[in-house]
Design an enzyme around this catalytic site. Structure first.
Site, PDB file in Angstrom:
ATOM      1  N   LYS A 131       0.871  -1.188   0.000  1.00 15.12           N
ATOM      2  CA  LYS A 131       0.000   0.000   0.000  1.00 15.12           C
ATOM      3  C   LYS A 131       0.897   1.224   0.000  1.00 15.12           C
ATOM      4  CE  LYS A 131      -4.421   0.911   0.190  1.00 15.12           C
ATOM      5  NZ  LYS A 131      -5.564   0.075  -0.226  1.00 15.12           N
ATOM      6  N   ASP A 171      -6.814   4.188  -4.711  1.00 15.97           N
ATOM      7  CA  ASP A 171      -7.507   4.034  -3.430  1.00 15.97           C
ATOM      8  C   ASP A 171      -8.171   5.400  -3.214  1.00 15.97           C
ATOM      9  OD1 ASP A 171      -7.616   2.052  -0.958  1.00 15.97           O
ATOM     10  OD2 ASP A 171      -7.334   4.023  -0.087  1.00 15.97           O
TER      11      ASP A 171
HETATM   12  O1  2IT Z   1      -8.008  -1.538  -0.903  1.00 17.51           O
HETATM   13  C1  2IT Z   1      -7.907  -2.050  -2.038  1.00 17.51           C
HETATM   14  O2  2IT Z   1      -8.040  -3.262  -2.208  1.00 17.51           O
HETATM   15  C2  2IT Z   1      -7.602  -1.175  -3.157  1.00 17.51           C
HETATM   16  N1  2IT Z   1      -7.495   0.027  -2.973  1.00 17.51           N
HETATM   17  C3  2IT Z   1      -7.391  -1.745  -4.526  1.00 17.51           C
HETATM   18  C4  2IT Z   1      -6.016  -2.266  -4.685  1.00 17.51           C
HETATM   19  C5  2IT Z   1      -5.656  -2.711  -6.082  1.00 17.51           C
HETATM   20  O3  2IT Z   1      -4.470  -3.032  -6.257  1.00 17.51           O
HETATM   21  O4  2IT Z   1      -6.504  -2.742  -6.963  1.00 17.51           O
END
Ligand code: 2IT
Length: 450
Positions: A131, A171
């Site tokens: 993340k 996100d």
């Molecule tokens: O919290 C999540 O799963 C997302 N923001 C999507 C992450 C993604 O790599 O599509």
């Protein structure tokens, strides 16, 4: 030192994590929830403990923090902090979103990266957990300012990511527009057109249904929860929070399946639409979001419905509550209010949308499902985007949607498999956590002490 963590009881272990990560309350909340529900399983499989799987899992493989300087439209210089938390790559390249929001901290991103590891495992696709993001606040910023910020952010991030290393996505605060600017800068710097980001526009390698995927997946999951107790979603009254990408997709699918969505919300309050959202109103959510103002009040003026300033939608009488905004947006009092008003399901579409106390209250009285199961459809379709990029093909919307449904149904079955607690009841938190844990743990065991 991690050796401090060699302790026998769960509480001692959590104390050790607390000691190692002072003040990181969100990260500790996520670690406590996951380890709390996997602990018994962990002790029943002594090989994990011997190889210190938990000790290794709570430590990100790598954390990158960097300066993001940029210049606003008036020529003033700003400095934000950028992050990428590369949490776990045991089952695939790091994968997870970027969040641009003023509340972003290292603790917040560590909780999200930790959760993402188990969520991605649950999808059954080969994706590790990561993340990232920044404390940049997009609210009120012009398109040019957002572009310059994204370019400056990528100017550092590009050296740490890659289609086989780490594949970020969107996100909160990072949607199609931001992914486009980030991708453009990555391509220029590396001189490579690769699937290094997901959530791209369809014209340059994005997947159909990716924008809808998190919300659609959440509703497919809720449909499975209802089916298990012999019920269905048609005619159900639903409260959503948020008005961004996740709430939008959930509103679309819930409405299509005959449910009535009566609330959406923003940081300014919530609107109550007794008639329920329809296609025109759901389209309007996109306009609200594109305005970059981060408020939902204009909806009440546009459609003549009540607006409740600085309130949360959980005070309304609904059958199903689906938080779709941000962590800890539904607390114990909210859960009690929902339950006393007859709500039977709380399903987190936001990551850790409920406080630990709210989860306890909801799990004890009604049916509760956690974000890592409910909202996994988003990253699942990101995984499909990676597949399509690798084979240099695009799948039809129907094909993606069918695969998404399959994955959500499988995640539900996994929760049932590991979460059965007697009396035919399912502990979805336990089911999702153990279900996500096993694959990552076994992959770590196979790869040695890394
Ligand atoms: O919290 C999540 O799963 C997302 N923001 C999507 C992450 C993604 O790599 O599509």
């Amino acid at each position: 030192m991690l050796t401090r963590l060699v302790m026998d009881s769960l509480n001692q272990f959590i104390d050790g994590v607390k000691f190692q990560n002072p003040g990181e309350s969100e990260f500790l909340q996520a670690v406590s929830e996951v380890l709390g529900s996997v602990w018994d399983y962990y002790l029943q499989h002594p090989q994990y403990k011997k190889m210190k799987i938990f000790e290794r899992m709570v430590e990100p493989e790598r954390v990158i923090m960097f300066r993001v300087p940029w210049i606003d439209d008036l020529g003033e210089v700003h400095v934000n902090r950028g992050y990428r938390v590369e949490f776990n790559s045991a089952i695939g390249p790091f994968k997870g979103g970027l969040r641009f929001h003023p509340t972003v901290t290292l603790s917040g991103l560590k909780f999200l990266g930790f959760e993402q590891t188990f969520k991605n495992s649950l999808t059954s696709l080969p994706m590790g957990g990561g993340k990232g993001g920044s404390d940049f606040n997009p609210k009120g910023r012009s398109d040019n300012e957002i572009m310059r910020f994204c370019q400056s952010f990528m100017l550092e991030l590009y050296r740490h990511i890659g289609p086989f290393t780490d594949v970020p996505a969107g996100d909160i605060g990072v949607g199609g527009r931001e992914i486009g600017y980030l991708f453009g800068m990555y391509k220029k710097l590396k001189n490579e057109f690769t699937g290094v980001l997901t959530g791209k526009g369809f014209e340059y390698g994005g997947s159909l249904i990716r924008p809808e995927a998190t919300g659609f997946g959440a509703i497919y999951f809720v449909r499975e929860m209802l089916a298990r107790v012999g019920d269905n979603i048609e005619g159900k009254v639903v409260a959503l929070s948020g008005f961004g990408n996740v709430a939008w997709g959930a509103a679309l699918k819930a409405t299509e399946l005959g449910a009535k969505v009566v609330t959406i919300s923003g940081p300014d309050g919530y609107i109550y639409d007794a008639d329920g959202l329809d296609v025109e109103k759901i389209d309007y959510m996109l306009e609200l979001r594109a305005s970059n103002m981060d408020v939902v009040q204009p909806y009440s003026e546009r459609f003549g419905v009540p607006f409740f300033k600085n309130k949360k939608p959980w005070e309304q009488k609904v059958d199903i509550a689906i938080p779709c905004a941000i962590q800890n947006e539904l607390n114990e009092d909210d859960a009690k209010m929902l339950i006393s008003n007859g709500c039977t399901i709380i399903a987190e579409a936001s990551n850790m949308g409920c406080t630990a106390e709210a989860v306890k209250t909801a799990s004890g009285n009604i049916i509760f499902a956690p974000g890592k199961a409910v909202n996994a459809g988003g990253v699942a379709v990101s995984g499909f985007e990676m597949s399509q990029n690798s084979i240099r093909m695009t799948w039809t919307a129907e094909e993606v949607d069918t695969r998404l449904k399959q994955i959500m149904n499988n995640i539900h079955s996994t929760c049932v498999k590991y979460g059965m607690v007697g009396n035919g009841k399912i502990d979805y938190v336990k089911g999702a956590n153990i279900g996500g844990f096993v694959k990552v743990a076994d992959a770590m065991m196979a790869q040695g002490v890394i």
